[in-house]
Scaffold this active site. Structure first.
Site, PDB file in Angstrom:
ATOM      1  N   ASP A  52      73.237 -11.148  40.442  1.00  0.00           N
ATOM      2  CA  ASP A  52      73.436  -9.698  40.437  1.00  0.00           C
ATOM      3  C   ASP A  52      74.713  -9.384  41.206  1.00  0.00           C
ATOM      4  OD1 ASP A  52      70.818 -10.029  39.487  1.00  0.00           O
ATOM      5  OD2 ASP A  52      70.151  -8.121  40.328  1.00  0.00           O
ATOM      6  N   LYS A 105      73.107  -2.755  35.614  1.00  0.00           N
ATOM      7  CA  LYS A 105      72.087  -2.349  36.580  1.00  0.00           C
ATOM      8  C   LYS A 105      72.557  -1.092  37.301  1.00  0.00           C
ATOM      9  CE  LYS A 105      70.008  -4.269  40.842  1.00  0.00           C
ATOM     10  NZ  LYS A 105      69.920  -5.487  41.677  1.00  0.00           N
ATOM     11  N   LYS A 150      68.751  -2.609  33.745  1.00  0.00           N
ATOM     12  CA  LYS A 150      67.909  -2.745  34.941  1.00  0.00           C
ATOM     13  C   LYS A 150      68.083  -1.547  35.856  1.00  0.00           C
ATOM     14  CE  LYS A 150      67.096  -5.648  39.034  1.00  0.00           C
ATOM     15  NZ  LYS A 150      67.447  -6.891  39.746  1.00  0.00           N
TER      16      LYS A 150
END
Length: 308
Positions: free
Chosen positions: A145, A208, A244
């Site tokens: 991430d 995300k 996400k």
């Protein structure tokens, strides 16, 4: 393809109105609710990102990742043999080895995700970001991430943003890359859309919403804009990119609403761990409480769900 973003306009009032309607959607009940909640569990990145993380609390987290819902509750729902686990365990790079070893010892194949690239601020040199990514992969992380440099968005340096994310993607190697946009710090919904597009063009497997450390994290207006960008990118290229939401998602109702929104905006095929994740650290506790109530008809006491 700067032409894709050069004339982007986001109708903010319309997006906000749509988001307000989302909050008023009627939720599902009974067995349908239990089914949606178990789906949410399988799409969850169970996360610990605290300065006081230790090997022991990471081991505990990994055990919970493999057994997210009490076995007797799953048996009551006839779901005990369906392999219900979370989608991934997310930790800092220094805790990746602990997580990998704990999951290996538990005999499960849940992927370990690591935050990297100057998380959460992104205010580190690119060389440092790339080195951190490579180390996390070397330690055993299968998902990375990364977090973007917000300044590149705020100053309109789209080619610079593309190049930074592209190099991060290259550093990830075989690992999946989720690109955190930190939408609460991008200034406008138009910037959220543009940053989403650039991140996908640069090879992100997921986009995300947030690090979870910003003042404003995952919100429905931002979610709608990012999902519309994913849909547009899919129409243009045929490539499916995951989504996400992360930060501030704490209740079972929130989780179901996000699932419903993904189903409405992107379709049922996105409701899999390969294309949808929920970033959460405390969400699982509320989901397990709701399932406990559904099965037993009574509210869970603290000792009923000790591992939560």
């Amino acid at each position: 393809e700067l032409g894709w973003i050069s004339k982007v306009h986001v109708n903010r009032p319309a997006v906000v109105r749509h988001a307000e309607r989302i909050k008023k959607w009627r939720t599902v009940k009974g067995n349908w609710q239990a089914a949606w909640l178990l789906k949410a569990v399988t799409c969850m990145d169970l996360t610990t990102l605290s300065g006081d993380d230790t090997p022991s609390n990471v081991h505990r987290l990994c055990f919970k990742a493999k057994h997210p819902i009490r076995e007797d509750l799953l048996k009551a729902l006839d779901m005990h043999d369906k392999g219900i686990t979370v989608g991934a365990v997310c930790v800092y790079p220094t805790r990746v080895t602990d997580a990998v070893n704990a999951l290996k010892a538990a005999g499960c194949n849940i992927p370990v995700a690591s935050v990297a690239a100057g998380f959460p601020s992104g205010q580190t040199p690119l060389e440092t970001k790339l080195a951190e990514i490579k180390l996390a992969v070397e330690y055993g992380a299968r998902e990375i991430d990364i977090v973007i440099s917000r300044s590149l968005v705020l100053t309109g340096q789209w080619e610079g943003l593309y190049e930074e994310i592209r190099q991060c993607r290259e550093a990830c190697g075989e690992a999946h890359m989720k690109t955190i946009l930190a939408t609460g710090e991008l200034g406008s919904l138009a910037n959220v859309y543009k940053a989403s597009m650039i991140a996908m063009m640069a090879g992100s497997d997921f986009i995300k919403t947030s690090t979870g450390k910003e003042v404003e994290n995952a919100t429905f207006p931002v979610g709608v804009v990012m999902m519309r960008a994913i849909k547009e990118f899919y129409w243009q290229t045929g490539n499916k990119v995951g989504f996400k939401p992360a930060g501030g998602i704490r209740t079972a109702k929130d989780a179901i609403t996000w699932l419903m929104l993904v189903k409405e905006e992107l379709g049922v095929e996105w409701l899999t761990p390969e294309l949808f994740r929920l970033g959460a650290s405390s969400l699982l506790e509320d989901i397990e409480k709701q399932i406990f109530y559904h099965v037993t008809g009574s509210c869970a006491l603290q000792h009923d769900l000790a591992m939560a």
